[in-house]
Design a protein around this motif. Structure first.
Motif, short mmCIF file in Angstrom:
data_model
loop_
_atom_site.label_atom_id
_atom_site.label_comp_id
_atom_site.label_asym_id
_atom_site.label_seq_id
_atom_site.Cartn_x
_atom_site.Cartn_y
_atom_site.Cartn_z
N LYS A 153 0.82 -1.21 0.00
CA LYS A 153 0.00 0.00 0.00
C LYS A 153 0.85 1.26 0.00
CE LYS A 153 -3.47 2.50 2.72
NZ LYS A 153 -4.47 2.42 3.80
N LYS A 154 1.83 1.34 0.89
CA LYS A 154 2.66 2.55 0.99
C LYS A 154 3.44 2.79 -0.30
CE LYS A 154 6.19 4.89 3.75
NZ LYS A 154 6.86 5.38 2.53
N GLU A 155 4.04 1.73 -0.83
CA GLU A 155 4.82 1.87 -2.06
C GLU A 155 3.92 2.33 -3.21
OE1 GLU A 155 8.15 -1.63 -1.21
OE2 GLU A 155 6.25 -2.11 -2.21
N ALA A 156 2.72 1.79 -3.27
CA ALA A 156 1.80 2.17 -4.33
C ALA A 156 1.38 3.63 -4.21
CB ALA A 156 0.57 1.26 -4.30
N LEU A 157 1.05 4.07 -3.00
CA LEU A 157 0.65 5.46 -2.80
C LEU A 157 1.79 6.42 -3.12
CD1 LEU A 157 -1.50 5.22 0.45
CD2 LEU A 157 -2.31 5.78 -1.85
N ASP A 158 3.00 6.08 -2.71
CA ASP A 158 4.16 6.93 -3.02
C ASP A 158 4.35 7.05 -4.52
OD1 ASP A 158 4.65 7.31 -0.35
OD2 ASP A 158 6.24 5.79 -0.20
N PHE A 170 -6.55 12.01 -13.59
CA PHE A 170 -6.46 10.61 -13.95
C PHE A 170 -7.72 9.90 -13.49
CE2 PHE A 170 -4.46 11.13 -9.81
CZ PHE A 170 -5.01 10.11 -9.04
N TYR A 171 -8.06 8.83 -14.22
CA TYR A 171 -9.28 8.09 -13.94
C TYR A 171 -8.99 6.70 -13.38
CZ TYR A 171 -11.01 11.58 -17.29
OH TYR A 171 -11.31 12.75 -17.95
N THR A 172 -7.89 6.12 -13.84
CA THR A 172 -7.64 4.72 -13.52
C THR A 172 -6.17 4.52 -13.17
OG1 THR A 172 -9.34 4.11 -15.14
CG2 THR A 172 -7.88 2.35 -14.38
N ILE A 188 -8.15 3.97 -6.61
CA ILE A 188 -7.51 4.67 -5.49
C ILE A 188 -8.29 4.42 -4.21
CG2 ILE A 188 -8.77 6.82 -5.93
CD1 ILE A 188 -5.11 6.54 -4.75
N LYS A 189 -9.60 4.25 -4.33
CA LYS A 189 -10.44 3.96 -3.17
C LYS A 189 -10.04 2.64 -2.52
CE LYS A 189 -15.26 3.01 -1.90
NZ LYS A 189 -16.66 2.91 -2.39
N ASP A 190 -9.81 1.61 -3.34
CA ASP A 190 -9.43 0.30 -2.80
C ASP A 190 -8.06 0.34 -2.14
OD1 ASP A 190 -11.79 -0.88 -3.56
OD2 ASP A 190 -11.02 -1.65 -5.47
N ILE A 191 -7.15 1.14 -2.69
CA ILE A 191 -5.82 1.27 -2.10
C ILE A 191 -5.90 1.96 -0.75
CG2 ILE A 191 -3.53 2.30 -2.35
CD1 ILE A 191 -3.79 1.94 -5.35
N ILE A 192 -6.66 3.03 -0.68
CA ILE A 192 -6.78 3.79 0.58
C ILE A 192 -7.46 2.96 1.66
CG2 ILE A 192 -7.91 5.78 1.65
CD1 ILE A 192 -7.47 7.28 -1.00
N LYS A 193 -8.47 2.19 1.29
CA LYS A 193 -9.21 1.38 2.27
C LYS A 193 -8.42 0.16 2.74
CE LYS A 193 -13.43 0.32 1.44
NZ LYS A 193 -14.61 -0.19 0.70
N ALA A 194 -7.42 -0.25 1.96
CA ALA A 194 -6.69 -1.48 2.29
C ALA A 194 -5.84 -1.32 3.55
CB ALA A 194 -5.81 -1.87 1.10
N HIS A 195 -5.56 -2.43 4.22
CA HIS A 195 -4.67 -2.43 5.39
C HIS A 195 -3.25 -2.14 4.92
CE1 HIS A 195 -7.79 -3.76 8.08
NE2 HIS A 195 -8.05 -4.83 7.31
N ALA A 196 -2.44 -1.67 5.85
CA ALA A 196 -1.09 -1.24 5.52
C ALA A 196 -0.23 -2.35 4.92
CB ALA A 196 -0.41 -0.68 6.77
N ILE A 203 -5.64 -6.98 -4.25
CA ILE A 203 -6.84 -6.14 -4.37
C ILE A 203 -7.13 -5.68 -5.81
CG2 ILE A 203 -6.73 -5.27 -2.00
CD1 ILE A 203 -5.42 -2.74 -3.08
N TYR A 204 -6.22 -5.91 -6.74
CA TYR A 204 -6.47 -5.40 -8.09
C TYR A 204 -7.44 -6.31 -8.86
CZ TYR A 204 -3.64 -8.79 -10.77
OH TYR A 204 -3.16 -9.92 -11.38
N LYS A 205 -8.03 -5.74 -9.91
CA LYS A 205 -8.96 -6.50 -10.76
C LYS A 205 -8.22 -6.90 -12.04
CE LYS A 205 -12.97 -3.94 -9.05
NZ LYS A 205 -14.05 -2.98 -9.40
#
Length: 451
Positions: A153-158, A170-172, A188-196, A203-205
């Motif tokens: 999660k942290k690496e993805a958000l960074d 951006f949309y996706t 981005i919603k799924d990333i933010i809601k995910a545990h650290a 979580i990706y589709k």
């Protein structure tokens, strides 16, 4: 908010401001959205456009140029600007918009612009210029957000924060592996809601909708419409993610394709610009008119084959023009509906058969109704029930021909690999004119002249 239309008051206001100093002009321009200024540009001289772009900040100037219609040549406006101002504007443009505008210019002018840009911007635009402008590659923007499938999660958000600094919106968020192969999408919603401690792979589709770079833009538009997407990823032959196409680009494509189809059905070349001069219009339309003239001789030949009935029953000459005119209108209706169906999806054999059968039924019913009307007119005006019968049969028969040709000809041309919008109108006009004249005169000869 209502859509903006060029108003005489707005135009005069801009023209008056152009007569004043730059400060006054800048004050007036601040009251207009960049897209509104682009619309007003249609009425301004090239030197007036250049002055306005030079006054506007580069970010607003780039929006104005991006909003200009291609036929008003934003590329020419861009190349005539001061090199420093020009480079600032190009760097503010999205890569796909910059590519569309620069592609309108001669090769030496393209080189002149690209040589003044930094290496990364010039490289991206050159890469996009290598694709056909009517393909997914020609539409795509290489700027996108992507995260590695194995990141947490942290690496993805960074990574999202870092990449989004260069993007307006951006949309996706796309998910890729270490080789940039597209694996799926994540919100981005799924990333933010995910545990650290959650990884993106959890979580990706997967199984995303995507297009290859060489896919025709019409097919891209169909996919985005079919799946209600706001953006679609573009991949190469190895499934590596190379760009994205957004819905705003597809809206432009649909408008362009619809305009092309309308012009083709009308016998006008798609190369003719709506704002072009009379010479360009003549060069575009004259060949089709000459072809139409040649087919007109066929219809004239049908009429010349029945000289006796025209002399004996002159009223039939007036009535048969009504029959042929109605046939042409009915055929155009069937043609427009069929071409539109073809453009939306490839019809199966069964769907094609049902389309022709439907137009046959519509033609028969509409022909019978209009035949009754014109037959009744002949009965009361000319006092001839037999004339009414001739016109009823001729009208019904010709509208059946109109329905069959209006639906059948474009379907046949499509199967032969010919654009159905290009040649259909001339062919069906020939059919309905010849059929209308022949039915009217042949029926009059056999039912009126010989009885």
């Amino acid at each position: 908010m209502q859509s903006f239309e060029v108003d005489k008051k707005d135009f005069l206001r801009i023209k008056t401001a152009l007569e004043g100093d730059d400060a006054e002009l800048e004050l007036v321009l601040k009251e207009y959205h960049p897209s509104e200024i682009a619309i007003l540009f249609e009425k301004l001289e090239p030197e007036e456009r250049e002055r306005i772009i030079n006054i506007l900040p580069s970010d607003l100037g780039s929006e104005v140029i991006a909003e200009m219609d291609e036929e008003h040549r934003p590329g020419e406006l861009l190349i005539n600007l001061d090199p420093e101002k020009r480079s600032e504007i190009v760097e503010e443009l999205d890569y796909d918009d910059a590519t569309d505008i620069i592609s309108q210019l001669e090769e030496h002018e393209q080189r002149e612009i690209l040589e003044d840009l930094d290496h990364e911007d010039a490289s991206n635009i050159r890469h996009l210029l290598s694709y056909d402008e009517n393909t997914a590659g020609g539409l795509m923007n290489p700027q996108l957000l992507c995260v590695n499938v194995n990141s947490n999660k942290k690496e993805a958000l960074d990574e999202i924060i870092r990449q989004s600094e260069e993007m307006e919106e951006f949309y996706t968020i796309y998910v890729v592996d270490e080789y940039d192969v597209l694996k799926g999408v994540v919100s981005i919603k799924d990333i933010i809601k995910a545990h650290a401690d959650v990884k993106i792979k959890d979580i990706y589709k997967d199984d995303p909708i995507f297009v290859k770079a060489d896919l025709d833009q019409e097919e891209v538009a169909k996919l985005i419409s079919q799946y209600n997407l706001t953006t679609i990823p573009v991949v190469d032959d190895e499934m590596r993610l190379i760009g994205r196409i957004t819905v705003d680009d597809i809206i432009d494509v649909m408008e362009q394709e619809n305009t092309e189809d309308l012009l083709k059905i009308s016998g006008v070349s798609e190369d003719e610009e709506l704002s072009g001069n009379w010479l360009e219009a003549v060069k575009s339309r004259l060949p089709w008119l000459i072809i139409n003239l040649a087919t007109g001789f066929l219809a004239a030949g049908v009429v010349r084959h029945f000289p006796t009935v025209q002399v004996a029953i002159p009223a039939i000459v007036a009535y048969m023009t009504i029959v042929t005119g109605m046939g042409g209108n009915a055929a155009t209706q069937a043609l427009a509906v069929t071409v539109r169906r073809i453009s939306l999806s490839d019809l199966t054999d069964n769907q094609a058969y049902r389309t022709v059968l439907k137009e046959f039924s519509v033609g028969m019913i509409n022909g019978a109704v209009n035949g009754i009307i014109v037959g009744a007119f002949a009965l009361f005006y000319d006092g001839s029930a037999m004339m009414g019968l001739v016109l009823f049969l001729a009208m019904t028969g010709n509208l059946i021909v109109a329905g069959l040709t209006g639906a059948g000809i474009p379907l046949i041309l499509k199967r032969l690999g010919i654009d159905p919008a290009v040649a259909s109108s001339i062919i069906i006009t020939t059919f309905t004119d010849c059929a209308g004249f022949w039915l009217s005169l042949w029926l009059a000869t056999n039912l009126l002249l010989h009885h």
